[in-house]
Design a protein around this motif. Structure first.
Motif, PDB file in Angstrom:
ATOM      1  N   ARG A 102       1.147  -1.230   0.128  1.00 14.63           N
ATOM      2  CA  ARG A 102       0.214  -0.206  -0.190  1.00 14.63           C
ATOM      3  C   ARG A 102       1.184   1.221  -0.205  1.00 14.63           C
ATOM      4  NH1 ARG A 102      -2.159   1.694   5.417  1.00 14.63           N
ATOM      5  NH2 ARG A 102      -1.074   2.817   5.730  1.00 14.63           N
ATOM      6  N   ARG A 103      -0.073   2.182  -0.197  1.00 12.22           N
ATOM      7  CA  ARG A 103       0.861   3.778  -0.273  1.00 12.22           C
ATOM      8  C   ARG A 103       1.412   3.886   0.776  1.00 12.22           C
ATOM      9  NH1 ARG A 103       2.059   5.493  -5.525  1.00 12.22           N
ATOM     10  NH2 ARG A 103       1.215   4.072  -7.577  1.00 12.22           N
ATOM     11  N   GLY A 104       2.027   5.151   1.355  1.00  8.36           N
ATOM     12  CA  GLY A 104       1.938   6.060   2.891  1.00  8.36           C
ATOM     13  C   GLY A 104       2.944   7.167   2.733  1.00  8.36           C
ATOM     14  N   LYS A 109       5.211   6.625  -0.985  1.00  3.89           N
ATOM     15  CA  LYS A 109       6.141   5.612  -0.724  1.00  3.89           C
ATOM     16  C   LYS A 109       5.203   4.346  -0.156  1.00  3.89           C
ATOM     17  CE  LYS A 109       8.875   8.571   2.278  1.00  3.89           C
ATOM     18  NZ  LYS A 109       9.386   9.142   4.416  1.00  3.89           N
ATOM     19  N   LEU A 111       4.523   0.618   1.265  1.00  6.14           N
ATOM     20  CA  LEU A 111       4.206   0.241   2.355  1.00  6.14           C
ATOM     21  C   LEU A 111       4.622  -1.163   2.065  1.00  6.14           C
ATOM     22  CD1 LEU A 111       3.577   2.252   4.487  1.00  6.14           C
ATOM     23  CD2 LEU A 111       5.780   2.251   4.245  1.00  6.14           C
ATOM     24  N   ARG A 162       4.029  -3.609   7.046  1.00  5.71           N
ATOM     25  CA  ARG A 162       4.456  -2.355   6.444  1.00  5.71           C
ATOM     26  C   ARG A 162       5.694  -2.259   6.350  1.00  5.71           C
ATOM     27  NH1 ARG A 162      -0.773   0.472   9.479  1.00  5.71           N
ATOM     28  NH2 ARG A 162      -2.288  -0.998   8.471  1.00  5.71           N
ATOM     29  N   PRO A 164       9.066  -0.384   4.594  1.00  8.23           N
ATOM     30  CA  PRO A 164       9.114   0.988   4.019  1.00  8.23           C
ATOM     31  C   PRO A 164       9.958   0.447   3.093  1.00  8.23           C
ATOM     32  CG  PRO A 164      10.175   1.280   5.806  1.00  8.23           C
ATOM     33  CD  PRO A 164       9.239   0.514   6.001  1.00  8.23           C
TER      34      PRO A 164
END
Length: 185
Positions: A102-104, A109, A111, A162, A164
């Motif tokens: 997913r995006r963070g 970024k 994840l 999660r 990165p």
């Protein structure tokens, strides 16, 4: 047949036969300043153009490189071939059993959440993964790698939530992570 239009706009110098006065040094100063500003703008524009990354245009995208599973072997060269073959065969029993992403970080970024399954008779550490990101149509965008300093015990699995892995393109829609290297713990 002169209608008198030749004298329009000349004001007091119309019929006197003398030329209108030329503007002196003020015009040359403005002209010089204008040329200096034009030169400065062209230099700045050229510098910005040179600093921009190259455009990919219609260049064909290359496929992501598939990396082989490998390990660093501290054994002497005489025994290195037998040891590395055995370790590489043992590391084949280390795999990613499930993964999502997913995006963070405001959407910039990636994840990644994944589960590592270690079916070896020994623990592994310093696992390196690489994730390939692609567009919705499947065309490759970028690769990002990450070294995980944790240890995965023997005959066990461990979930990394999660993690990165780096910045990704806004067009990235798919991710596929693979193992690159790992070491015995």
């Amino acid at each position: 047949m002169n209608a008198g239009f030749g004298r329009i706009g000349l004001g007091r110098f119309a019929g006197s036969g003398e030329d209108p006065p030329r503007s002196g040094p003020a015009t040359s100063v403005w002209l010089k300043r204008g040329l200096l500003w034009l030169l400065a703008a062209s230099i700045v524009g050229s510098a910005v153009w040179l600093l921009m990354p190259p455009s990919e245009g219609n260049v064909a995208q290359t496929e992501p490189v598939k990396l082989a599973l490998a390990s660093v072997d501290p054994a002497p060269p005489a025994m290195a071939s037998a040891t590395s073959a055995a370790e590489a065969a043992g590391l084949d029993r280390l795999k990613i059993s499930s993964q999502t992403w997913r995006r963070g970080g405001l959407g910039s970024k990636a994840l990644v959440t994944f589960t590592l399954r270690n079916d070896n008779d020994y623990a592994v550490k310093d696992v390196e993964i690489i994730c390939a990101f692609a567009r919705r149509d499947g065309s490759h965008l970028t690769d990002r790698s990450r070294l995980l300093a944790d240890t995965v015990g023997m005959k066990s699995r461990k979930t990394f939530a999660r993690v990165p892995v780096g910045f990704v393109n806004v067009n990235a829609d798919q991710a596929k992570c693979s193992l690159v290297t790992a070491q015995r713990a």
